[in-house]
Design an enzyme around this catalytic site. Structure first.
Site, PDB file in Angstrom:
ATOM      1  N   ARG A 238      58.180  32.494 101.532  1.00  0.00           N
ATOM      2  CA  ARG A 238      59.121  31.793 102.344  1.00  0.00           C
ATOM      3  C   ARG A 238      59.145  32.372 103.745  1.00  0.00           C
ATOM      4  O   ARG A 238      59.336  33.423 104.082  1.00  0.00           O
ATOM      5  CB  ARG A 238      60.246  31.761 101.860  1.00  0.00           C
ATOM      6  CG  ARG A 238      60.788  30.871 100.827  1.00  0.00           C
ATOM      7  CD  ARG A 238      62.065  30.792  99.994  1.00  0.00           C
ATOM      8  NE  ARG A 238      63.253  30.907 100.750  1.00  0.00           N
ATOM      9  CZ  ARG A 238      64.519  30.634 100.411  1.00  0.00           C
ATOM     10  NH1 ARG A 238      64.619  30.507  99.038  1.00  0.00           N
ATOM     11  NH2 ARG A 238      65.376  30.637 101.242  1.00  0.00           N
ATOM     12  N   ARG A 249      70.829  35.984 107.169  1.00  0.00           N
ATOM     13  CA  ARG A 249      71.175  35.128 106.047  1.00  0.00           C
ATOM     14  C   ARG A 249      72.339  35.729 105.529  1.00  0.00           C
ATOM     15  O   ARG A 249      73.427  35.190 105.092  1.00  0.00           O
ATOM     16  CB  ARG A 249      70.335  34.662 104.956  1.00  0.00           C
ATOM     17  CG  ARG A 249      69.257  33.763 105.953  1.00  0.00           C
ATOM     18  CD  ARG A 249      67.881  33.553 105.064  1.00  0.00           C
ATOM     19  NE  ARG A 249      67.916  33.231 103.750  1.00  0.00           N
ATOM     20  CZ  ARG A 249      67.024  33.732 102.959  1.00  0.00           C
ATOM     21  NH1 ARG A 249      65.861  34.310 103.308  1.00  0.00           N
ATOM     22  NH2 ARG A 249      66.918  33.478 101.654  1.00  0.00           N
TER      23      ARG A 249
END
Ligand code: AMP
Length: 303
Positions: A238, A249
């Site tokens: 990803r 994140r």
């Protein structure tokens, strides 16, 4: 408190739409064939890493036969904890759709539709997409599911803000929120080791996590999760699984999603589950915690 008010300021600044919430409401109601309240006041012997201060009514739903349960579940947990892995296994076991908002965002990105370039920038920086866009994507997914006769859902990656949790709670009664927890040292390594099959979307992991026991803290071993041979040559990483973006994140999770844990904890819906290791050790314990062991035995006997 400061975090909560930061959250609500951020969400107010976002263009949370009544129209999107109304559409979401309609769709979620359409997918909820059962009443989810339970009158049972029995307690459930929660162990294996479960720390439950769960409402007796919610525990009561765990004691029911799976066919009589109204599965409207949410998976919470930091990036890399394994929400997708366990939600998708439960989805297969129970025949309930696993809906990951991250997958909906990635599908939209891949579609080169009008939102694509806007989303790419947000996602690749590890930031959250606006509530409006997420609710719109989720509504469309629910609408497609409704047309196929789907019932219930296991949400993964939603809600991620208190505002999203409020919208969800305002339109349906979530039965259970499973909060997966894993030692912080393992989270970054798991994100960096994650690999996705570009064809079937299967989730695998090449990381071998071996944390030694130290200062009274037990060690932890998590074996890699290798792909089956048919996926091995199709693996991709990803774009947001780089070290810098994963750290961002994780920071955003602390600021925006940790209050969502508190939101459900205070409503007696949060089931805390400390992952003891990799899938091999954790899956049976999770099934035990959810009172689903018999279901798996039945499925393997039928296979
Ligand atoms: P995930 O696959 O759950 O890690 O999600 C990947 C990315 O999609 C996130 O970093 C966000 O940019 C976006 N995303 C997924 N779900 C949400 C949500 N509920 N709210 C806002 N952004 C989301």
């Amino acid at each position: 408190m400061a975090v909560l008010s930061r959250c609500s300021r951020a969400v107010t600044a976002a263009t949370t739409p009544n129209a999107a919430a109304a559409k979401f409401s309609y769709l979620i109601r359409a997918l909820s064939p059962f009443s989810s309240s339970s009158s049972s006041s029995s307690t459930f012997d929660a162990d294996n890493g479960l720390n439950s201060r769960i409402k007796p009514a919610v525990l009561g739903t765990l004691k029911r036969e799976p066919k009589d349960r109204n599965v409207q579940w949410v998976f919470l947990g930091c990036p890399g904890v394994g929400k997708g892995t366990y939600a998708s296994r439960l989805s297969d076991l129970l025949g309930i759709p696993h809906i990951a908002t991250g997958d909906l965002v990635r599908d939209e990105l891949a579609s080169s539709g009008p939102l694509s370039s806007q989303l790419k920038e947000i996602v690749n920086q590890g930031k959250l997409v606006s509530d409006e866009i997420i609710i719109d994507l989720l509504s469309k997914r629910l609408e497609a599911g409704e047309a196929k006769g789907e019932s219930g859902f296991i949400l993964d990656g939603f809600p991620r803000t208190v505002r999203q949790a409020e919208i969800l709670e305002g339109v349906t009664d979530i039965d259970l929120v499973i909060n997966l927890k894993l030692r912080e040292e393992a989270l970054l390594a798991k994100c960096l080791g994650r690999r996705i099959c570009s064809e079937c979307g299967g989730n695998y992991n090449v990381a071998c996590i071996d944390i030694k026991a130290e200062n009274g803290k037990p060690g932890m071993y998590m074996a890699p999760l290798p792909p089956p041979p048919q996926c091995a040559s199709k693996l991709i990483t990803r774009a947001d699984d780089t070290e810098e973006v994963v750290k961002q994140r994780l920071r955003i999770y602390q600021a925006m999603t940790l209050p969502v844990e508190d939101y459900y904890r205070s409503r007696g819906k949060l089931l805390e589950f400390d992952l003891p290791g990799g899938v091999r050790e954790s899956w049976p314990k999770l099934l035990h915690a959810l009172n689903l062991e018999d279901e798996e035995h039945k499925q393997s006997a039928a296979a």
